[in-house]
Write a protein that holds these residues in place. Structure first.
Motif, PDB file in Angstrom:
ATOM      1  N   SER A   1      -2.383  10.211   2.937  1.00 23.93           N
ATOM      2  CA  SER A   1      -3.312   9.666   1.937  1.00 23.93           C
ATOM      3  C   SER A   1      -4.270   8.638   2.520  1.00 23.93           C
ATOM      4  CB  SER A   1      -2.526   9.034   0.785  1.00 23.93           C
ATOM      5  OG  SER A   1      -1.687   7.997   1.268  1.00 23.93           O
TER       6      SER A   1
ATOM      7  N   VAL B   1       2.596  -1.316   4.326  1.00 22.20           N
ATOM      8  CA  VAL B   1       2.426   0.104   4.031  1.00 22.20           C
ATOM      9  C   VAL B   1       3.811   0.705   3.797  1.00 22.20           C
ATOM     10  CG1 VAL B   1       1.689   2.340   4.937  1.00 22.20           C
ATOM     11  CG2 VAL B   1       0.319   0.296   5.371  1.00 22.20           C
TER      12      VAL B   1
ATOM     13  N   LYS C   1      -3.158   5.651   4.286  1.00 20.18           N
ATOM     14  CA  LYS C   1      -2.620   4.286   4.294  1.00 20.18           C
ATOM     15  C   LYS C   1      -2.702   3.659   5.690  1.00 20.18           C
ATOM     16  CE  LYS C   1       1.483   5.524   2.955  1.00 20.18           C
ATOM     17  NZ  LYS C   1       1.270   6.984   3.016  1.00 20.18           N
ATOM     18  N   SER C   2      -2.157   4.372   6.674  1.00 18.33           N
ATOM     19  CA  SER C   2      -2.177   3.824   8.037  1.00 18.33           C
ATOM     20  C   SER C   2      -3.584   3.726   8.578  1.00 18.33           C
ATOM     21  CB  SER C   2      -1.315   4.698   8.961  1.00 18.33           C
ATOM     22  OG  SER C   2       0.049   4.658   8.567  1.00 18.33           O
TER      23      SER C   2
ATOM     24  N   ASP D   1       3.164  -1.784   8.952  1.00 22.01           N
ATOM     25  CA  ASP D   1       3.082  -0.357   8.624  1.00 22.01           C
ATOM     26  C   ASP D   1       4.477   0.249   8.729  1.00 22.01           C
ATOM     27  OD1 ASP D   1       2.361   2.225   8.153  1.00 22.01           O
ATOM     28  OD2 ASP D   1       0.860   2.362   9.740  1.00 22.01           O
TER      29      ASP D   1
ATOM     30  N   HIS E   1       6.024   4.112   1.467  1.00 26.00           N
ATOM     31  CA  HIS E   1       5.912   5.324   0.662  1.00 26.00           C
ATOM     32  C   HIS E   1       6.365   5.085  -0.772  1.00 26.00           C
ATOM     33  CE1 HIS E   1       4.641   8.305   3.590  1.00 26.00           C
ATOM     34  NE2 HIS E   1       5.463   7.757   4.458  1.00 26.00           N
TER      35      HIS E   1
ATOM     36  N   CYS F   1      -8.808   4.782  -2.905  1.00 23.89           N
ATOM     37  CA  CYS F   1      -7.985   3.820  -3.620  1.00 23.89           C
ATOM     38  C   CYS F   1      -7.939   4.218  -5.101  1.00 23.89           C
ATOM     39  CB  CYS F   1      -8.554   2.408  -3.463  1.00 23.89           C
ATOM     40  SG  CYS F   1      -8.622   1.839  -1.747  1.00 23.89           S
TER      41      CYS F   1
ATOM     42  N   ILE G   1       0.864  -1.179   0.000  1.00 22.44           N
ATOM     43  CA  ILE G   1       0.000   0.000   0.000  1.00 22.44           C
ATOM     44  C   ILE G   1       0.899   1.227   0.000  1.00 22.44           C
ATOM     45  CG2 ILE G   1      -1.853   1.220   1.201  1.00 22.44           C
ATOM     46  CD1 ILE G   1      -2.583  -1.410   2.554  1.00 22.44           C
TER      47      ILE G   1
ATOM     48  N   MET H   1      -2.940   4.829  -2.918  1.00 21.54           N
ATOM     49  CA  MET H   1      -3.946   5.660  -2.269  1.00 21.54           C
ATOM     50  C   MET H   1      -3.593   7.130  -2.421  1.00 21.54           C
ATOM     51  SD  MET H   1      -5.157   3.699   1.161  1.00 21.54           S
ATOM     52  CE  MET H   1      -6.586   4.776   1.164  1.00 21.54           C
TER      53      MET H   1
ATOM     54  N   GLY I   1       1.496   5.556  -1.268  1.00 26.22           N
ATOM     55  CA  GLY I   1       0.825   6.834  -1.458  1.00 26.22           C
ATOM     56  C   GLY I   1       1.525   7.906  -0.655  1.00 26.22           C
TER      57      GLY I   1
END
Length: 584
Positions: free
Chosen positions: A373, A528, A375-376, A497, A530, A549, A367, A544, A369
């Motif tokens: 955005s 997750v 994600k977390s 994450d 970047h 999404c 994931i 994201m 973004g």
């Protein structure tokens, strides 16, 4: 999502706690009745001394009466001690029944309505109630219903003595009600100010390194000093009211005793009473009004305990969500996200909107973004940390709220962005503080996270205590221990994450191995990140932006699409290079 503000029906936990204390409260009431009857000993002794012993000059009568009152006073002391012990044990019983609920409220409340100024308020409320029950305040409240007995005896002595005592009792009761009205608001302000004050202190303790390194101690102290001054002002106003009314009640009681003596003397002069009645009625009046004076003196504690009990019971009732009793079979097939919308606890601002995707056993999803955005926030909802505003997250078709929380935790491994470990041994942290963990599972998790050799080099190996927050370990070591905790007992869903934010090359390799091992046994992995370069071992990608999404599909296809949609040639080259690194 916020808790409802209306008063809720007491939960079964609160009802059971009160039911468990019922016999104890009945016993306290019985002992209070016996004690108040025995309190008449002094009055009737003085009555007999003045009306029988002194006129007859009978020493045997005096000796017999004195031995008799020694026995009665002894029983009174024993019953008073038993009553005090019972109240202490009633407080302990309440604590035993509600301590788990108070702890769960501390843990759950930030996940429901956001972080408050004092996250420990439910436990402090329980401590306040227990402390009040162990003090003198409850004895005064139990003694208050016995005032009519003493006033009735005063009326039996003479109607004027009874009326004098009755007027004094009415005045003191009015003072008690006035105390309640004048301290209710200030007691609430004291509690709120104390919560904010302690919250700032706790934040300073957690961020001591930042405050010291960047010279912020004095500035944060200024904020704390303002809140502390407000707290001291409200506490001072409350103390002034209680102290002033308490002093007035004491003066009024002493004046009333003197008034009863004066009325009794007037009756003796007019040959309507005896000398013994003067002394006995004075003692009875003092005893009748003593509970009111004691209640006023402890009124602030009573108000604080009452507010604490209301907050605690309301909170426990609102958070009391029945756990599903049926245990579902372990998930082995898929996770489905259906029109998921998420908002941070305590707010109505959507940070994830209408997320839809499905993963099957063995899939690995990255994931990505920009910051902010969502994600977390998305993964917090996927593991059940944040409740969904709309939509569902399903494991093998069952929504998360259909799972028992303890059972669901066994099937989820979660490594949050901010790693938190607990004071205990490394083994305890890896096994999630299970009561009787199997060593094989702990070692297996440590090997998957590639920390087995590292742990063996520590002074006490797996029994090494890591301190609060894992302070005895480096940031990278904490992250790898947290990774071992996440993969403990091979959960079906592994959510990471930013798992490599503090890892070196060896840690990155360990992370890649953990991902491969989880996918190899049929688990689902979500990471997750970047940038695509952090997603080695992942075949699917979710992009994201602005809480939505934007793209979902194979990693190669999504990376290609991102590169083609970028106007800057240098950025296209960077994305392609990251894609090559992500392939490993």
């Amino acid at each position: 999502m916020t808790l409802p503000q209306k008063r809720s029906v007491p939960s079964a936990v609160v009802t059971n706690a009160l039911r468990a204390c019922r016999l104890g409260l009945v016993a306290v009431g019985v002992f209070t009745g016996i004690i108040n009857v025995l309190m008449l000993t002094g009055s009737f002794f003085m009555l007999q001394v003045y009306d029988r012993v002194i006129p007859s000059r009978s020493l045997p009568t005096l000796l017999g009466l004195f031995v008799f009152i020694i026995v009665l006073y002894t029983f009174q002391g024993v019953f008073d001690a038993i009553r005090g012990r019972l109240l202490v044990r009633i407080g302990a019983s309440l604590d035993q029944h509600l301590s788990r609920s108070a702890y769960e409220a501390v843990v759950k409340l930030p996940l429901v309505q956001g972080a408050g100024p004092d996250g420990l308020q439910p436990v402090r409320d329980l401590d306040q109630v227990r402390s009040f029950l162990g003090g003198l305040g409850p004895t005064a409240l139990f003694d208050l219903p016995w005032m009519p007995l003493y006033l009735g005896l005063c009326f039996l002595f003479h109607v004027w003595i009874g009326l004098t005592a009755l007027v004094g009792a009415v005045l003191l009761i009015a003072l008690t009600l006035l105390t309640d009205v004048m301290t209710r608001a200030s007691a609430r302000e004291v509690s709120q100010s104390a919560s904010v004050r302690l919250g700032i202190l706790e934040a300073g303790r957690r961020n001591a390194e930042v405050l010291r390194a960047m010279g912020m101690i004095g500035r944060v102290f200024t904020r704390w000093a303002i809140v502390n001054e407000r707290y001291m002002d409200t506490q001072q106003r409350s103390s002034d009211v209680v102290g002033g009314l308490g002093a007035l009640s004491r003066v009024l009681r002493m004046l009333l005793q003197s008034s009863v003596l004066a009325v009794g003397a007037w009756l003796v002069i007019n040959q309507q009473a005896t000398g013994g009645i003067i002394i006995a009625s004075s003692i009875l009046t003092s005893r009748a009004l003593a509970p009111v004076e004691l209640a006023i003196a402890h009124w602030r504690n009573f108000v604080a305990a009452r507010q604490s009990w209301r907050r605690l019971t309301d909170l426990v009732s609102r958070l009391a969500v029945p756990e599903p009793s049926l245990l579902l079979p372990p998930p082995v097939k898929e996770i489905a996200v259906e029109a998921l919308t998420v908002a941070p606890p305590g707010t109505q601002r959507f940070v994830v909107q209408n997320a839809n995707f499905r993963l099957e056993a063995g899939d690995g999803l990255g994931i990505i973004g920009p910051s902010g955005s969502g994600k977390s926030s998305l993964v917090r909802a996927l593991v059940g940390v944040w409740p969904a505003v709309r939509g569902k997250v399903r494991l093998d078709g069952a929504a998360l709220d259909q799972w028992n929380a303890e059972q669901l935790g066994d099937h989820i491994g979660y490594l949050p962005q901010d790693v938190e470990l607990f004071d205990g041994t490394i083994a305890e942290n890896i096994c999630r503080f299970e009561d009787r963990p199997e060593s094989a599972y702990i070692i297996e998790a440590a090997k998957v996270a590639s920390i087995h050799e590292m742990v063996l080099r520590l002074p006490d190996g797996y029994e090494t205590r890591i301190g609060e927050g894992g302070s005895a370990l480096s940031a990278g070591q904490r992250q790898r221990v947290a990774l071992a905790r996440a993969v403990y007992k091979s959960p079906f869903l592994l959510v990471l994450d930013e798992p490599n934010s503090n890892l070196d090359a060896e840690g990155d390799h360990a992370l890649t191995q953990a991902i491969a091992a989880t996918r190899g046994r049929g688990g689902i992995v979500m990471i997750v990140a970047h940038r695509p370069a952090s997603l080695v071992g992942i075949d699917l990608l979710l992009v994201m932006a602005n809480g939505q999404c934007q793209h979902f599909g194979s990693k190669d296809e999504i990376v290609k699409r991102l590169a083609e949609g970028t106007r800057d040639p240098s950025q296209r080259s960077t994305i392609r290079a990251e894609a090559v690194r992500a392939k490993g």
